[in-house]
Design a protein around this motif. Sequence first.
Motif, PDB file in Angstrom:
ATOM      1  N   HIS A 111       0.856  -1.171   0.000  1.00  0.00           N
ATOM      2  CA  HIS A 111       0.000   0.000   0.000  1.00  0.00           C
ATOM      3  C   HIS A 111       0.894   1.223   0.000  1.00  0.00           C
ATOM      4  O   HIS A 111       2.061   1.157   0.397  1.00  0.00           O
ATOM      5  CB  HIS A 111      -0.877   0.055   1.258  1.00  0.00           C
ATOM      6  N   GLY A 112       0.347   2.361  -0.371  1.00  0.00           N
ATOM      7  CA  GLY A 112       1.094   3.597  -0.208  1.00  0.00           C
ATOM      8  C   GLY A 112       1.328   3.870   1.270  1.00  0.00           C
ATOM      9  O   GLY A 112       0.650   3.341   2.137  1.00  0.00           O
ATOM     10  N   GLY A 113       2.300   4.722   1.558  1.00  0.00           N
ATOM     11  CA  GLY A 113       2.594   5.068   2.939  1.00  0.00           C
ATOM     12  C   GLY A 113       3.285   3.945   3.676  1.00  0.00           C
ATOM     13  O   GLY A 113       2.941   3.645   4.814  1.00  0.00           O
ATOM     14  N   GLY A 114       4.275   3.301   3.068  1.00  0.00           N
ATOM     15  CA  GLY A 114       4.982   2.223   3.755  1.00  0.00           C
ATOM     16  C   GLY A 114       5.033   0.957   2.944  1.00  0.00           C
ATOM     17  O   GLY A 114       5.420  -0.082   3.456  1.00  0.00           O
ATOM     18  N   GLY A 115       4.674   1.042   1.654  1.00  0.00           N
ATOM     19  CA  GLY A 115       4.671  -0.141   0.821  1.00  0.00           C
ATOM     20  C   GLY A 115       5.897  -0.216  -0.063  1.00  0.00           C
ATOM     21  O   GLY A 115       7.005   0.124   0.336  1.00  0.00           O
ATOM     22  N   TYR A 116       5.685  -0.643  -1.310  1.00  0.00           N
ATOM     23  CA  TYR A 116       6.790  -0.822  -2.244  1.00  0.00           C
ATOM     24  C   TYR A 116       7.261   0.497  -2.854  1.00  0.00           C
ATOM     25  O   TYR A 116       8.356   0.553  -3.414  1.00  0.00           O
ATOM     26  CB  TYR A 116       6.380  -1.789  -3.354  1.00  0.00           C
ATOM     27  N   PHE A 117       6.434   1.542  -2.795  1.00  0.00           N
ATOM     28  CA  PHE A 117       6.883   2.864  -3.218  1.00  0.00           C
ATOM     29  C   PHE A 117       7.214   3.675  -1.954  1.00  0.00           C
ATOM     30  O   PHE A 117       7.497   3.113  -0.924  1.00  0.00           O
ATOM     31  CB  PHE A 117       5.822   3.533  -4.082  1.00  0.00           C
ATOM     32  N   GLY A 118       7.155   4.984  -2.019  1.00  0.00           N
ATOM     33  CA  GLY A 118       7.522   5.785  -0.851  1.00  0.00           C
ATOM     34  C   GLY A 118       8.996   5.599  -0.524  1.00  0.00           C
ATOM     35  O   GLY A 118       9.859   5.654  -1.413  1.00  0.00           O
ATOM     36  N   PRO A 119       9.339   5.331   0.734  1.00  0.00           N
ATOM     37  CA  PRO A 119      10.745   5.152   1.125  1.00  0.00           C
ATOM     38  C   PRO A 119      11.443   4.045   0.338  1.00  0.00           C
ATOM     39  O   PRO A 119      12.643   4.145   0.055  1.00  0.00           O
ATOM     40  CB  PRO A 119      10.649   4.816   2.614  1.00  0.00           C
ATOM     41  N   SER A 120      10.706   2.997  -0.017  1.00  0.00           N
ATOM     42  CA  SER A 120      11.320   1.906  -0.779  1.00  0.00           C
ATOM     43  C   SER A 120      11.752   2.379  -2.158  1.00  0.00           C
ATOM     44  O   SER A 120      12.804   1.971  -2.668  1.00  0.00           O
ATOM     45  CB  SER A 120      10.321   0.741  -0.924  1.00  0.00           C
ATOM     46  N   LEU A 121      10.963   3.249  -2.785  1.00  0.00           N
ATOM     47  CA  LEU A 121      11.329   3.778  -4.092  1.00  0.00           C
ATOM     48  C   LEU A 121      12.512   4.727  -3.970  1.00  0.00           C
ATOM     49  O   LEU A 121      13.424   4.733  -4.822  1.00  0.00           O
ATOM     50  CB  LEU A 121      10.129   4.491  -4.721  1.00  0.00           C
ATOM     51  N   GLU A 122      12.538   5.525  -2.901  1.00  0.00           N
ATOM     52  CA  GLU A 122      13.690   6.408  -2.666  1.00  0.00           C
ATOM     53  C   GLU A 122      14.970   5.588  -2.563  1.00  0.00           C
ATOM     54  O   GLU A 122      15.999   5.936  -3.152  1.00  0.00           O
ATOM     55  CB  GLU A 122      13.478   7.207  -1.380  1.00  0.00           C
ATOM     56  N   ALA A 123      14.907   4.496  -1.838  1.00  0.00           N
ATOM     57  CA  ALA A 123      16.100   3.646  -1.667  1.00  0.00           C
ATOM     58  C   ALA A 123      16.534   3.046  -2.995  1.00  0.00           C
ATOM     59  O   ALA A 123      17.739   2.930  -3.272  1.00  0.00           O
ATOM     60  CB  ALA A 123      15.798   2.541  -0.651  1.00  0.00           C
ATOM     61  N   ALA A 124      15.555   2.661  -3.830  1.00  0.00           N
ATOM     62  CA  ALA A 124      15.883   2.079  -5.143  1.00  0.00           C
ATOM     63  C   ALA A 124      16.581   3.106  -6.028  1.00  0.00           C
ATOM     64  O   ALA A 124      17.484   2.760  -6.815  1.00  0.00           O
ATOM     65  CB  ALA A 124      14.616   1.565  -5.814  1.00  0.00           C
ATOM     66  N   VAL A 125      16.187   4.377  -5.910  1.00  0.00           N
ATOM     67  CA  VAL A 125      16.836   5.435  -6.687  1.00  0.00           C
ATOM     68  C   VAL A 125      18.256   5.667  -6.180  1.00  0.00           C
ATOM     69  O   VAL A 125      19.204   5.820  -6.971  1.00  0.00           O
ATOM     70  CB  VAL A 125      16.011   6.739  -6.628  1.00  0.00           C
ATOM     71  N   GLU A 126      18.414   5.659  -4.870  1.00  0.00           N
ATOM     72  CA  GLU A 126      19.730   5.927  -4.273  1.00  0.00           C
ATOM     73  C   GLU A 126      20.767   4.895  -4.692  1.00  0.00           C
ATOM     74  O   GLU A 126      21.946   5.217  -4.886  1.00  0.00           O
ATOM     75  CB  GLU A 126      19.606   5.984  -2.754  1.00  0.00           C
ATOM     76  N   VAL A 127      20.372   3.645  -4.860  1.00  0.00           N
ATOM     77  CA  VAL A 127      21.335   2.606  -5.236  1.00  0.00           C
ATOM     78  C   VAL A 127      21.404   2.408  -6.750  1.00  0.00           C
ATOM     79  O   VAL A 127      22.128   1.526  -7.235  1.00  0.00           O
ATOM     80  CB  VAL A 127      20.998   1.259  -4.550  1.00  0.00           C
ATOM     81  N   GLY A 128      20.640   3.191  -7.497  1.00  0.00           N
ATOM     82  CA  GLY A 128      20.722   3.159  -8.953  1.00  0.00           C
ATOM     83  C   GLY A 128      19.848   2.129  -9.635  1.00  0.00           C
ATOM     84  O   GLY A 128      19.984   1.917 -10.848  1.00  0.00           O
ATOM     85  N   ASN A 129      18.921   1.512  -8.904  1.00  0.00           N
ATOM     86  CA  ASN A 129      18.033   0.528  -9.533  1.00  0.00           C
ATOM     87  C   ASN A 129      16.891   1.188 -10.310  1.00  0.00           C
ATOM     88  O   ASN A 129      16.302   0.574 -11.202  1.00  0.00           O
ATOM     89  CB  ASN A 129      17.460  -0.416  -8.476  1.00  0.00           C
ATOM     90  N   VAL A 130      16.552   2.417  -9.955  1.00  0.00           N
ATOM     91  CA  VAL A 130      15.562   3.213 -10.680  1.00  0.00           C
ATOM     92  C   VAL A 130      16.174   4.577 -10.917  1.00  0.00           C
ATOM     93  O   VAL A 130      16.739   5.180  -9.986  1.00  0.00           O
ATOM     94  CB  VAL A 130      14.238   3.351  -9.882  1.00  0.00           C
ATOM     95  N   THR A 131      16.089   5.076 -12.134  1.00  0.00           N
ATOM     96  CA  THR A 131      16.728   6.366 -12.451  1.00  0.00           C
ATOM     97  C   THR A 131      15.844   7.533 -12.039  1.00  0.00           C
ATOM     98  O   THR A 131      14.611   7.406 -11.940  1.00  0.00           O
ATOM     99  CB  THR A 131      17.012   6.471 -13.954  1.00  0.00           C
ATOM    100  N   MET A 132      16.475   8.677 -11.842  1.00  0.00           N
ATOM    101  CA  MET A 132      15.712   9.884 -11.550  1.00  0.00           C
ATOM    102  C   MET A 132      14.863  10.289 -12.745  1.00  0.00           C
ATOM    103  O   MET A 132      13.780  10.861 -12.581  1.00  0.00           O
ATOM    104  CB  MET A 132      16.657  11.031 -11.176  1.00  0.00           C
ATOM    105  N   GLU A 133      15.351   9.974 -13.959  1.00  0.00           N
ATOM    106  CA  GLU A 133      14.553  10.269 -15.146  1.00  0.00           C
ATOM    107  C   GLU A 133      13.225   9.520 -15.107  1.00  0.00           C
ATOM    108  O   GLU A 133      12.184  10.059 -15.500  1.00  0.00           O
ATOM    109  CB  GLU A 133      15.339   9.896 -16.414  1.00  0.00           C
ATOM    110  N   ARG A 134      13.273   8.288 -14.632  1.00  0.00           N
ATOM    111  CA  ARG A 134      12.032   7.509 -14.516  1.00  0.00           C
ATOM    112  C   ARG A 134      11.119   8.113 -13.448  1.00  0.00           C
ATOM    113  O   ARG A 134       9.897   8.185 -13.638  1.00  0.00           O
ATOM    114  CB  ARG A 134      12.359   6.046 -14.190  1.00  0.00           C
TER     115      ARG A 134
END
Length: 616
Positions: A111-134
């Motif tokens: 769900h939002g607010g603690g699910g696969y996006f939110g902080p989890s998406l931020e972490a994926a961007v930080e390690v380069g698994n998802v680009t900022m362009e995306r």
Amino acid sequence: MRSDTVMPDGTIVDAVSSNIDDQTLHELYLWPFADAVKAGTTSIMCSYNRLNGTYACEDERMLTQVLRNELGFRGYVVSDWFATHSTSKVANAGLDMEQPGELPPGVKTSHGGGGYFGPSLEAAVEVGNVTMERVDEMARRLMTPYYLLQQDDPDYPTVDPSMPYLLAISNDGWESGLLGGRPEGGIPGRDVRANHKELIRKWGASAAVLLKNDDGILPLSDKTACGGEPMLYIGVFGNAVFDVTEGVVAPPNTPQEGQEDGIITIGGGAGGGRNPYIISPLEAIKSQMNKVDGTVQYITSNKVLANNDLRSIYPKPDVCLVFLKSWAAETYDRPSLELSWNSTVVVNNVVKFCGWKKTVVITNSAGINTMPWAENSNVTAILAAHYTGQEAGNSIVDVLWGKTEPSGRLPYTIPKTVEDYGSPIVNLTGTDGGLERNSSKWQADFTEGQLIDYRHFDAHNTEPLYEFGFGLGYTTFKVEGDLEVVKLGGNTTNDLPDAAAPIEPGGNTDLWTEMLRVTGRVSNTGQRAGSTVIQLYVSSPLAGRNGIPVQALRGFKKIQLEAGQSGSIEMVLRRRDISHWDVMAQQWRIPSGEFKLALGLSARDLSANKTTRVLG
């Protein structure tokens, strides 16, 4: 198993996989999505299940190659609740937004607010698994509809403040932990109804499908009893005729067969809703008969009717109205195509009691039902009312007494027997009698391809009880003469759409080029004004071969005519309407040869025909 599920022993079972070939996917299941994108929809949801082995929200081919590049979709893709199963994979596949909402107690993901996006998406961007362009692309896709729909305007309506309460109470009751800190008792929902009850009553009546009307027993308004006396004695039977007894809203824990007592106004789960009130058929029938000082006798227990105990009814009614039902809801399949609660026994007992040509059956159901009693000559009329909403009783009475003509047409085929449909059932019972724990066996193979519903009946030359598109009214119509077919694009030599044409919402713009104009003549041959739905079917030069349907519905229009009046009906076929998906070329292609165009009142009543070539 619509989503991944953790079994009691800890085994994780993946969701069922819908396995569909590419041609069927394009010519059948993607067809309405293309229409929706063309119409300007701003958001599309990816579902719980897997498609050809890949979770829908992780399917890059569908979310990017097909939805974006092929169909030209420019809005955002949102997941269904608990339909995300990863972070980087769904983000890179094309998911723009995880379904937002508060996490229920004990739920930590999806769900939002603690699910696969939110902080989890931020972490994926930080390690380069998802680009900022995306991420920027996600933001653009989300905000474009926001400005397109002028949601930034101060006058744009805010979200109904009652929504958090309704969600929490509907799912968990008044003891829901999600209500903590909110005003006790909640707040009323925003009232936007205006004259909606009049519209609901009108549409509920006009959308009813009249399947049988021997001797013109309906409408009842101009009928008399034996001996020519006014029809003053009405018998009403069945557990779908009176008020609900468990509340006007079906709770999430409603059993698979539905509530035993009362009319069904709307389906369950995501297809459900909250009725502000319900007008039952029994209430409306009493009101109608009070106008003529008539008598209404009734038995609303199907158990009593199935036991053939009708001694409370005296004298025998002038006409007997039998109300049957079956429940449909999100999260589970209907257990049977037959109407519920001993429906066949109920009908047979009432018919035997009421006697010669006096019984009218009204079905209260979401879709296809078998009707073993339909060909009984003493079942004089059948009205498929479906789910008619809060004004259900008034809508049905308006049809039965002739205030409103039933002008609905079947959007499905009613078979003579359930075996006539021939659809394979996916059996997911494990060796221990419980649910299968092996994810690889959770497969739904769409081996029927495009041959569903009327297409299946056509392919197997199976005679239905009531065919797709069928429906009666209170007058009669005829499609007369020959069809006039005009080529709008001159002599077309290119079987493929223009590759240089832009990709706009809906796809390659050349697919929407108008190719043929079809005109026919329709006459009202009855004694009163009425309406009908004229349908246009196309038979391709490839029809009946390699899974191509014998015919496909490609247009329909409703026409209103006075008694004895005639009128013309015109429909246009676009390039995509006369094309097939070429799997090898990954393009829509018009086949060479003769097309058969047929205009009529249903899939089995097509009286005006014309053959034409498109290419050359």
